[in-house]
Design a protein around this motif. Structure first.
Motif: not given
Lengths: 188, 188
Positions: A33, A117-123, A127, B29, B33-34, B114-115, B167
């Motif tokens: 992001y 890894q952090a973005a995996a949960a939302a995207e 994932r 989530s 930044y996001g 994690l973030h 995650a």
DNA sequence: GAATAGAGTGGTTAATCACTCACTAAGCGG
DNA sequence: CCGCTTAGTGAGTGATTAACCACTCTATTC
């Protein structure tokens, strides 16, 4: 008309490759992001518009970066396994860990993995990419090392701890808690 | 004039608290930044402008969220330690792990961590907050459990592995690699 | 029943975002 | 040297962003 330096064209394949490489560094610091396509373009030395000729969109570029990172990890583990002095699982794992420690000395790879890894949960697409990456790597470590499942699990647990240590640069903190966390972990 | 529902004012303290709580979910989530301040405001049921009366800026809000997350982790570990049946370090650690597993069943806390961890490398203020958080938690676990340093280190390594599993939702993947990683980890 | 303090918002702004398109320049085969 | 393909860009698009400010509404106090 200021034509200071004549353009030297490369093939789009080459360009895509250099963009991918610089994108690793860029995404490593601010994640999916927080990274702008303009930033990637500037660092790669091309116009932002051309990024969109090489990759359909930002998401595809990020996914390519993540997959590239996992490729490098796997290659590194393979080199470690090849360099192992014995076939004793314990020693093979250690050799792999050493090789991995060397790979991540530039820390960009680790940061990309962490952000992914952090973005995996939302995207969902991220994932899937991360799952696929770990599927390959875990399966590889298991089959090549011949280690038991708990051993393999512990191998990855320590790897994850490694990520934390790099992210907060714990090894440069002079305090008991930092020493406890990074004890025995290759210099970083 | 459409005045459908009469306003009921709260104290700003209360509001700050509810905003913090919903901000945890929001930042969980999409990360620092996001996540937009509008999103946080909407979920908290207030205007975006009022977020800026409760917190000086987005960064401060995020830092408050991170610190809040670490507070909850520490509380959870404390509850676990209190519930431990014996003073044997091994058992105290296990009790703490169980309590932690319960805490993170909503997974928002883990995702925030994690973030924050991922953002720590690029944002000095975040890095400082994460370091401070781990400093407190590691020191707490060590002193309360009475475990050896390697035991404590392993405790956190498994915790980090836990983050990965949550995650990418590994425990819902039906494949050998996923089972290897999540073996023995509390249901999640 | 005014005066006052604090809760809360609408509306705006300047910057920045991902993404697009019409276009130019470069190389290559014939 | 001509014609075609491909590398590469400038100049935008509408949408969204963090942050700000002038303002209104609510409640309490005297």
């Amino acid at each position: 008309m200021t034509r200071t330096r004549p353009r030297t064209l490369s093939t789009s394949e080459e360009r895509r490759d250099t963009v991918l490489r610089t994108a690793v560094e860029t995404f490593a610091s601010r994640g999916y992001y927080g990274t702008t396509t303009t930033e990637v373009a500037t660092r790669a030395g091309i116009s932002q518009a051309y990024v969109y000729r090489l990759f359909p969109n930002k998401e595809a570029l990020f996914l390519a970066v993540v997959e590239h990172a996992f490729d490098l990890v796997r290659d590194s583990l393979a080199r470690g396994a090849a360099a192992a002095a014995s076939t004793d699982p314990e020693l093979v794992l250690r050799a792999m860990a050493d090789s991995y420690a060397e790979l991540i000395s530039d820390q960009n790879l680790i940061l990309v993995q962490l952000h992914a890894q952090a973005a995996a949960a939302a995207e969902p697409t991220v994932r899937e990419a991360v799952r696929a990456g770990y599927a390959r790597v875990v399966e590889y470590v298991r089959s090549v090392s011949g280690a038991s499942e708990p051993q393999v699990q512990n191998f990855f647990a320590v790897g994850m701890l490694c990520h934390l240590i790099v992210a907060i640069d714990a090894s440069s903190v002079d305090a008991p808690w930092a020493r406890v966390l990074s004890a025995g972990i290759k210099h970083v």
